[in-house]
Design a protein around this motif. Sequence first.
Motif, mmCIF file in Angstrom:
data_model
loop_
_atom_site.group_PDB
_atom_site.id
_atom_site.type_symbol
_atom_site.label_atom_id
_atom_site.label_comp_id
_atom_site.label_asym_id
_atom_site.label_seq_id
_atom_site.Cartn_x
_atom_site.Cartn_y
_atom_site.Cartn_z
ATOM 1 N N GLU A 1 1.001 -1.251 0.054
ATOM 2 C CA GLU A 1 -0.106 -0.052 0.064
ATOM 3 C C GLU A 1 0.864 1.299 -0.146
ATOM 4 O OE1 GLU A 1 -4.020 1.696 2.204
ATOM 5 O OE2 GLU A 1 -3.173 -0.318 2.548
ATOM 6 N N LEU A 2 0.139 2.184 -0.573
ATOM 7 C CA LEU A 2 0.829 3.660 -0.852
ATOM 8 C C LEU A 2 -0.147 4.569 -0.562
ATOM 9 C CD1 LEU A 2 3.744 5.190 -1.232
ATOM 10 C CD2 LEU A 2 3.150 5.161 -3.636
ATOM 11 N N ASP A 3 -0.190 5.364 0.373
ATOM 12 C CA ASP A 3 -1.027 6.425 0.530
ATOM 13 C C ASP A 3 -0.655 7.806 0.875
ATOM 14 O OD1 ASP A 3 -3.788 5.168 0.004
ATOM 15 O OD2 ASP A 3 -3.427 3.919 1.707
ATOM 16 N N VAL A 4 -1.078 8.770 0.299
ATOM 17 C CA VAL A 4 -0.448 10.415 0.642
ATOM 18 C C VAL A 4 -1.672 11.136 0.833
ATOM 19 C CG1 VAL A 4 0.536 12.483 -0.040
ATOM 20 C CG2 VAL A 4 1.637 9.855 -0.451
ATOM 21 N N HIS A 5 -1.948 11.740 1.886
ATOM 22 C CA HIS A 5 -3.209 12.562 2.036
ATOM 23 C C HIS A 5 -3.124 13.414 0.873
ATOM 24 C CE1 HIS A 5 -6.075 15.247 3.896
ATOM 25 N NE2 HIS A 5 -6.185 14.424 4.667
ATOM 26 N N PRO A 6 -4.449 13.659 0.299
ATOM 27 C CA PRO A 6 -4.630 14.569 -0.705
ATOM 28 C C PRO A 6 -3.942 15.983 -0.427
ATOM 29 C CG PRO A 6 -6.448 13.292 -0.675
ATOM 30 C CD PRO A 6 -5.587 12.973 0.735
ATOM 31 N N ASP A 7 -4.293 16.599 0.704
ATOM 32 C CA ASP A 7 -3.719 17.923 0.976
ATOM 33 C C ASP A 7 -2.301 18.042 0.902
ATOM 34 O OD1 ASP A 7 -6.408 18.287 1.521
ATOM 35 O OD2 ASP A 7 -6.014 18.575 3.682
ATOM 36 N N HIS A 8 -1.293 16.699 0.502
ATOM 37 C CA HIS A 8 0.137 16.761 0.775
ATOM 38 C C HIS A 8 0.374 16.114 -0.811
ATOM 39 C CE1 HIS A 8 0.240 18.498 4.661
ATOM 40 N NE2 HIS A 8 -0.534 17.528 4.910
ATOM 41 N N GLY A 9 -0.498 15.906 -1.515
ATOM 42 C CA GLY A 9 -0.177 15.232 -2.751
ATOM 43 C C GLY A 9 0.501 16.093 -3.951
ATOM 44 N N GLN A 10 0.922 15.323 -4.724
ATOM 45 C CA GLN A 10 1.557 16.214 -5.832
ATOM 46 C C GLN A 10 3.148 16.816 -5.430
ATOM 47 O OE1 GLN A 10 0.438 15.735 -9.298
ATOM 48 N NE2 GLN A 10 -0.782 14.291 -8.006
ATOM 49 N N ARG A 11 3.682 16.089 -4.304
ATOM 50 C CA ARG A 11 4.870 16.737 -3.876
ATOM 51 C C ARG A 11 6.106 15.793 -4.084
ATOM 52 N NH1 ARG A 11 1.756 20.158 0.729
ATOM 53 N NH2 ARG A 11 0.857 21.219 -0.689
ATOM 54 N N GLY A 12 6.042 14.510 -4.641
ATOM 55 C CA GLY A 12 6.915 13.739 -4.611
ATOM 56 C C GLY A 12 6.977 12.665 -3.501
ATOM 57 N N LEU A 13 6.005 12.692 -2.414
ATOM 58 C CA LEU A 13 5.979 12.097 -1.139
ATOM 59 C C LEU A 13 5.837 10.542 -1.780
ATOM 60 C CD1 LEU A 13 4.209 14.133 1.268
ATOM 61 C CD2 LEU A 13 6.359 13.952 0.745
ATOM 62 N N GLY A 14 5.019 10.008 -2.717
ATOM 63 C CA GLY A 14 4.836 8.793 -3.064
ATOM 64 C C GLY A 14 6.285 8.408 -3.523
ATOM 65 N N ARG A 15 6.910 9.047 -4.307
ATOM 66 C CA ARG A 15 8.436 8.662 -5.064
ATOM 67 C C ARG A 15 9.221 8.472 -3.872
ATOM 68 N NH1 ARG A 15 6.570 11.875 -8.972
ATOM 69 N NH2 ARG A 15 7.552 13.677 -8.110
ATOM 70 N N ARG A 16 9.239 9.137 -2.779
ATOM 71 C CA ARG A 16 10.026 9.238 -1.982
ATOM 72 C C ARG A 16 9.775 8.175 -0.928
ATOM 73 N NH1 ARG A 16 10.486 14.801 1.127
ATOM 74 N NH2 ARG A 16 12.051 13.517 2.223
ATOM 75 N N LEU A 17 8.621 8.057 -0.719
ATOM 76 C CA LEU A 17 8.215 6.654 0.016
ATOM 77 C C LEU A 17 8.894 5.287 -0.582
ATOM 78 C CD1 LEU A 17 4.898 7.533 1.262
ATOM 79 C CD2 LEU A 17 6.653 7.034 2.949
ATOM 80 N N ILE A 18 8.550 5.291 -1.860
ATOM 81 C CA ILE A 18 8.874 3.928 -2.691
ATOM 82 C C ILE A 18 10.476 3.830 -2.541
ATOM 83 C CG2 ILE A 18 9.363 3.187 -5.134
ATOM 84 C CD1 ILE A 18 6.437 4.113 -5.467
ATOM 85 N N ALA A 19 11.093 5.049 -2.552
ATOM 86 C CA ALA A 19 12.612 5.039 -2.728
ATOM 87 C C ALA A 19 13.217 4.475 -1.328
ATOM 88 C CB ALA A 19 13.419 6.457 -3.034
ATOM 89 N N ALA A 20 12.432 4.922 -0.173
ATOM 90 C CA ALA A 20 12.697 4.352 1.102
ATOM 91 C C ALA A 20 12.519 2.883 1.204
ATOM 92 C CB ALA A 20 11.892 5.054 2.226
ATOM 93 N N VAL A 21 11.496 2.457 0.610
ATOM 94 C CA VAL A 21 11.202 0.813 0.707
ATOM 95 C C VAL A 21 12.222 0.073 -0.027
ATOM 96 C CG1 VAL A 21 9.545 -0.858 0.222
ATOM 97 C CG2 VAL A 21 8.788 1.432 1.017
ATOM 98 N N ALA A 22 12.734 0.584 -1.360
ATOM 99 C CA ALA A 22 13.561 0.148 -1.998
ATOM 100 C C ALA A 22 14.869 -0.008 -1.418
ATOM 101 C CB ALA A 22 13.442 1.009 -3.446
#
Length: 176
Positions: free
Chosen positions: A84-105
Amino acid sequence: MQQTYTIRRPTQAELSLLPAIEVAAAQLFLPTQHAFIAAWPPASLDDLQAYFAWHGVWLAADAHDTPVGFALAKIIDHEVYLSELDVHPDHGQRGLGRRLIAAVAAWGKAQGYRNMSLLTFNDIAWNSELYARLGFRPLAATEYGAELTIIAQAHIAAGLPASARVAMRAELEQLL
């Protein structure tokens, strides 16, 4: 002023904050053909505790150290599986999903794994297209491991349409 975010591991107490992030993120499905997902219950605290025990939870926290996104991952079929990967919409479009994936990787690579897999929608641009831009490629059913097959079948049994689902895989090195 640009907001500063950090990616880190959660405390056990912070796990109770994650369902609200998941519910908020699920609202993004409302204008799609999968609007029913917005009404699904979020991950249970028991499930989140299990991921926490496996060291499979990462947080995106805002400048006040408040969780605003998260990733859940575990090891299946001898590779990292992004559950699962979730980012609150108020904080979306700021690269947080990519950064979370990079941390998992980075965690997976440190554990000696080479790949990350996931299951997502193939008909929503901010799902499979985003993952493809990051380096994930679609998998043929013959490339699924036994555990990924079981998870995919469970998703379908839960009501996710098989025709709209795709499994994807990327080399961890590409995701760092």
